[in-house]
Design a protein around this motif. Structure first.
Motif, PDB file in Angstrom:
ATOM      1  N   ALA A  28      13.483  16.540  -7.883  1.00  0.00           N
ATOM      2  CA  ALA A  28      14.488  14.724  -7.385  1.00  0.00           C
ATOM      3  C   ALA A  28      14.005  14.216  -6.045  1.00  0.00           C
ATOM      4  N   ALA A  31      11.266  12.135  -7.634  1.00  0.00           N
ATOM      5  CA  ALA A  31      11.246  11.925  -8.972  1.00  0.00           C
ATOM      6  C   ALA A  31      11.669  10.655  -7.823  1.00  0.00           C
ATOM      7  N   ALA A  32      12.153  10.188  -7.087  1.00  0.00           N
ATOM      8  CA  ALA A  32      12.918   9.902  -5.333  1.00  0.00           C
ATOM      9  C   ALA A  32      11.407   8.661  -4.617  1.00  0.00           C
ATOM     10  N   ALA A  72      21.085   7.995  -4.889  1.00  0.00           N
ATOM     11  CA  ALA A  72      20.671   8.546  -6.323  1.00  0.00           C
ATOM     12  C   ALA A  72      19.735   9.687  -6.231  1.00  0.00           C
ATOM     13  N   ALA A  73      19.063  10.312  -5.043  1.00  0.00           N
ATOM     14  CA  ALA A  73      18.240  11.561  -5.141  1.00  0.00           C
ATOM     15  C   ALA A  73      19.416  12.698  -5.824  1.00  0.00           C
ATOM     16  N   ASP A  76      20.893  13.044  -8.992  1.00  0.00           N
ATOM     17  CA  ASP A  76      19.844  13.301  -9.674  1.00  0.00           C
ATOM     18  C   ASP A  76      19.678  15.630  -9.422  1.00  0.00           C
ATOM     19  N   ALA A  79      22.216  16.823 -10.938  1.00  0.00           N
ATOM     20  CA  ALA A  79      21.950  17.137 -12.480  1.00  0.00           C
ATOM     21  C   ALA A  79      20.591  17.915 -12.591  1.00  0.00           C
ATOM     22  N   ARG A  80      20.155  17.944 -12.431  1.00  0.00           N
ATOM     23  CA  ARG A  80      19.042  19.396 -12.926  1.00  0.00           C
ATOM     24  C   ARG A  80      19.390  19.901 -12.802  1.00  0.00           C
TER      25      ARG A  80
END
Length: 245
Positions: A28, A31-32, A72-73, A76, A79-80
């Motif tokens: 995460a 990805a951020a 947002a991170a 994420d 969710a992961r």
């Protein structure tokens, strides 16, 4: 002096979740826009996951991320982690239900603490089939079998998450909150155990009589033993013998 409360970390200490939380955290943050190394992730083991994301992004970029980026991170990350737990459900570490059954059968309270938020904590407990005993008053001794039926029978006295306190580990507040919930007044009657440096720091900062590192997480005896502690154990399964229960 008799121990009245045992405070234990969850992931890596009482629960085998195959390192999913740290993989999800690293993915995460990457990805951020972050660039966390394995050492960076290890440094934030045991911390509030939102705090870890914030600091890891700041370390990578040289500036504090804005709230929207962190939100947002964090979404994420959750969710992961949810997918990882669905693909490979967490389970109690070997001997943990039996150990906690022995501890509670002796009339000693058991509280779990975690850097997860309440929603993740509740879902994790549900996956394990563990339940919190009703009421915050001191509990009478229970039948050891109530804590020895594997995932269907495990009972604990409190589950404290990072949402319950102003600051997560290494601050001692989750330990103090566990004491408040379980009706234990004297920190000299508290034992703390965990698999991360921050777990040990929180126990030391709280002034717990016993602060034990367990070697069921990512850190070995050298890495974990470098932090202040009273004992190092192979795992929580060895805790009842240490307590003389």
């Amino acid at each position: 002096m008799t121990i009245e409360l045992v405070v234990l970390d969850m992931a890596g200490t009482t629960v085998e979740e195959h390192g999913a939380v740290y993989e999800a955290l690293a993915e995460a943050v990457t990805a951020a826009g972050g660039r966390p190394t394995e050492a960076d992730i290890q440094r934030w083991m045991g911390a509030s996951k939102r705090e870890a994301i914030t600091r890891l992004l700041a370390e990578s970029t040289g500036q504090d991320p804005d709230e929207a980026t962190v939100d947002a991170a964090f979404a994420d990350f959750r969710a992961r982690l949810d997918k990882a737990y669905r693909d490979r459900p967490p389970a109690p570490l070997p001997g943990v239900p039996e150990a906690l059954g022995r501890i509670r059968a002796a009339g000693v309270k058991v509280a779990l603490t975690t850097g997860f938020d309440r929603e993740v904590t509740t879902a994790l407990l549900a996956t394990l089939g563990w339940r919190v005993a009703p009421g915050a008053a001191p509990a009478a001794p229970v039948d050891a079998a109530d804590g020895m039926d594997g995932m269907d029978g495990m009972v604990i006295d409190a589950a404290i998450c990072v949402d319950d306190v102003p600051t997560g580990r290494p601050a001692p507040y989750m330990i103090f909150r566990a004491m408040e919930v379980t009706g234990v007044w004297d920190v000299a009657r508290v034992a703390v155990a965990g698999d991360t440096v921050r777990d040990l720091q929180a126990g030391t900062n709280a002034g717990a009589r016993l602060v034990a590192g367990v070697l069921t997480g990512k850190l070995d005896a050298v890495g974990l033993g470098a932090e202040r502690h009273t004992h190092l154990l192979p795992g929580v399964a060895d805790l009842p013998d240490l307590l003389g229960l």
